[in-house]
Design an enzyme around this catalytic site. Structure first.
Site, mmCIF file in Angstrom:
data_model
loop_
_atom_site.group_PDB
_atom_site.id
_atom_site.type_symbol
_atom_site.label_atom_id
_atom_site.label_comp_id
_atom_site.label_asym_id
_atom_site.label_seq_id
_atom_site.Cartn_x
_atom_site.Cartn_y
_atom_site.Cartn_z
ATOM 1 C CG ASN A 7 -1.868 1.110 1.300
ATOM 2 O OD1 ASN A 7 -2.111 1.775 0.296
ATOM 3 N ND2 ASN A 7 -2.448 1.367 2.462
ATOM 4 C CD1 TRP A 8 4.330 0.979 -2.138
ATOM 5 C CD2 TRP A 8 4.554 1.697 -4.257
ATOM 6 N NE1 TRP A 8 5.334 0.253 -2.730
ATOM 7 C CE2 TRP A 8 5.499 0.666 -4.018
ATOM 8 C CE3 TRP A 8 4.501 2.293 -5.511
ATOM 9 C CZ2 TRP A 8 6.383 0.230 -5.003
ATOM 10 C CZ3 TRP A 8 5.374 1.863 -6.485
ATOM 11 C CH2 TRP A 8 6.314 0.844 -6.236
ATOM 12 C CE LYS A 9 -0.318 3.759 4.461
ATOM 13 N NZ LYS A 9 -0.886 3.557 5.806
ATOM 14 C CG HIS A 86 -6.409 1.316 4.511
ATOM 15 N ND1 HIS A 86 -6.112 2.276 5.459
ATOM 16 C CD2 HIS A 86 -5.313 0.517 4.416
ATOM 17 C CE1 HIS A 86 -4.873 2.066 5.898
ATOM 18 N NE2 HIS A 86 -4.378 1.006 5.283
ATOM 19 C CD GLU A 88 -4.057 5.092 6.482
ATOM 20 O OE1 GLU A 88 -3.918 5.201 5.251
ATOM 21 O OE2 GLU A 88 -3.170 4.611 7.219
ATOM 22 C CD GLU A 153 -4.215 -3.251 6.637
ATOM 23 O OE1 GLU A 153 -3.003 -3.312 6.449
ATOM 24 O OE2 GLU A 153 -4.902 -2.295 6.256
ATOM 25 N N GLY A 159 1.171 1.380 11.196
ATOM 26 C CA GLY A 159 2.136 2.470 11.326
ATOM 27 C C GLY A 159 2.679 2.683 12.727
ATOM 28 C CB SER A 190 3.802 -2.647 12.410
ATOM 29 O OG SER A 190 3.270 -1.388 12.749
ATOM 30 N N GLY A 211 2.432 -1.408 4.476
ATOM 31 C CA GLY A 211 2.336 0.035 4.230
ATOM 32 C C GLY A 211 3.722 0.646 4.227
ATOM 33 N N GLY A 212 4.120 1.209 5.361
ATOM 34 C CA GLY A 212 5.375 1.963 5.476
ATOM 35 C C GLY A 212 6.588 1.237 4.898
HETATM 36 C C1 PEP Z 1 -1.330 -0.060 5.828
HETATM 37 O O1 PEP Z 1 -1.202 1.100 5.464
HETATM 38 O O2 PEP Z 1 -2.287 -0.755 5.426
HETATM 39 C C2 PEP Z 1 -0.345 -0.641 6.726
HETATM 40 C C3 PEP Z 1 -0.461 -1.879 7.101
HETATM 41 O O3 PEP Z 1 0.662 0.196 7.115
HETATM 42 P P1 PEP Z 1 1.976 -0.212 7.950
HETATM 43 O O4 PEP Z 1 2.560 -1.431 7.301
HETATM 44 O O5 PEP Z 1 2.843 0.970 7.847
HETATM 45 O O6 PEP Z 1 1.531 -0.497 9.353
#
Ligand code: PEP
Length: 228
Positions: A7-9, A86, A88, A153, A159, A190, A211-212
């Protein structure tokens, strides 16, 4: 086959996308790799040898909805997948379970495979069964589970660097697998190269949503190695 979703934010840096695409094209992965960039960057994946997905879609097929992306349009842009629900989107854009379900229907109609994200907030941690049961009520018994991927999730893990213990995650995964035995199930929150192996070792986990760490290309490559 195991699945790795990124998930490229990203909020800019088109050049970086091109670099990442190049690096990922050099990987011979056994896992299915699905990269989900912001819709504005979807045009940078020409000759990408893995899969691309969108981070969201609208629930109407066509019409005047300024700023929205229909599943049909995303499909034409090369997406095979779409993240829906998601945390967010739920928290910041107030997406309800009903709206997410409408999006799910619209995506399936266009053969865009949905990846439905579910998860409890920190204050709901002791009550995760009810929360997840509620978030899944529109799908259990209503969807062809082969067409839909689910991602667990926990919101408190996204994050934060905090991941559920193996026994906590094992309990949630067996609960979800009982409800959705034919769907692929991902864990997200994470994930990094250090914990990916242990997470994949939990019975019922078919892959990870990252994500990150997916924006640190060396780390992401190491995650892919751990998952494959
Ligand atoms: C996400 O954005 O769906 C996510 C899992 O982020 P992260 O891996 O940074 O916790």
């Amino acid at each position: 086959m195991s699945i790795v979703v990124a998930n490229w934010k990203m909020n800019g840096n088109v050049f970086l996308v091109k670099q990442f695409v190049h690096r990922l094209n050099e990987i011979e992965a056994i896992s299915k790799i699905i990269v989900c960039p912001p819709a504005a960057l979807l045009g940078n994946f020409e000759n990408f040898k893995h899969f691309i997905g969108a981070q969201n879609c609208f629930y109407e097929e066509s019409g005047a909805f300024t700023g929205e992306n229909s599943p049909k349009l995303l499909k034409e842009l090369g997406c095979g997948y779409v993240l829906l629900g998601h945390s967010e989107r739920r928290a910041i854009f107030h997406e309800s379970d009903e709206m997410i379900c409408q999006k799910w229907r619209a995506a399936v109609k266009q053969s865009l495979q949905p990846i439905i994200c579910v998860g409890e907030k920190l204050e709901e941690r002791g009550n995760w069964k009810d929360v997840l049961g509620h978030q899944l009520k529109n799908y259990v018994g209503h969807c062809d589970q082969n067409d839909t991927i689910f991602a667990y999730e926990p919101v408190w893990s996204i994050g934060t660097g905090i991941v559920p213990s193996a026994s906590e995650l094992g309990a949630v995964v067996s609960f979800l697998k009982e409800k959705l035995p034919r769907s692929a199930l991902l864990y997200g929150g994470s994930v990094n190269a250090k914990n990916a192996g242990e997470i994949m070792g939990i019975k019922g986990v078919d892959g990870v949503l990252v994500g990150g760490a997916s924006l640190q290309i060396d780390e992401f490559e190491n995650i892919i190695k751990m998952v494959s």
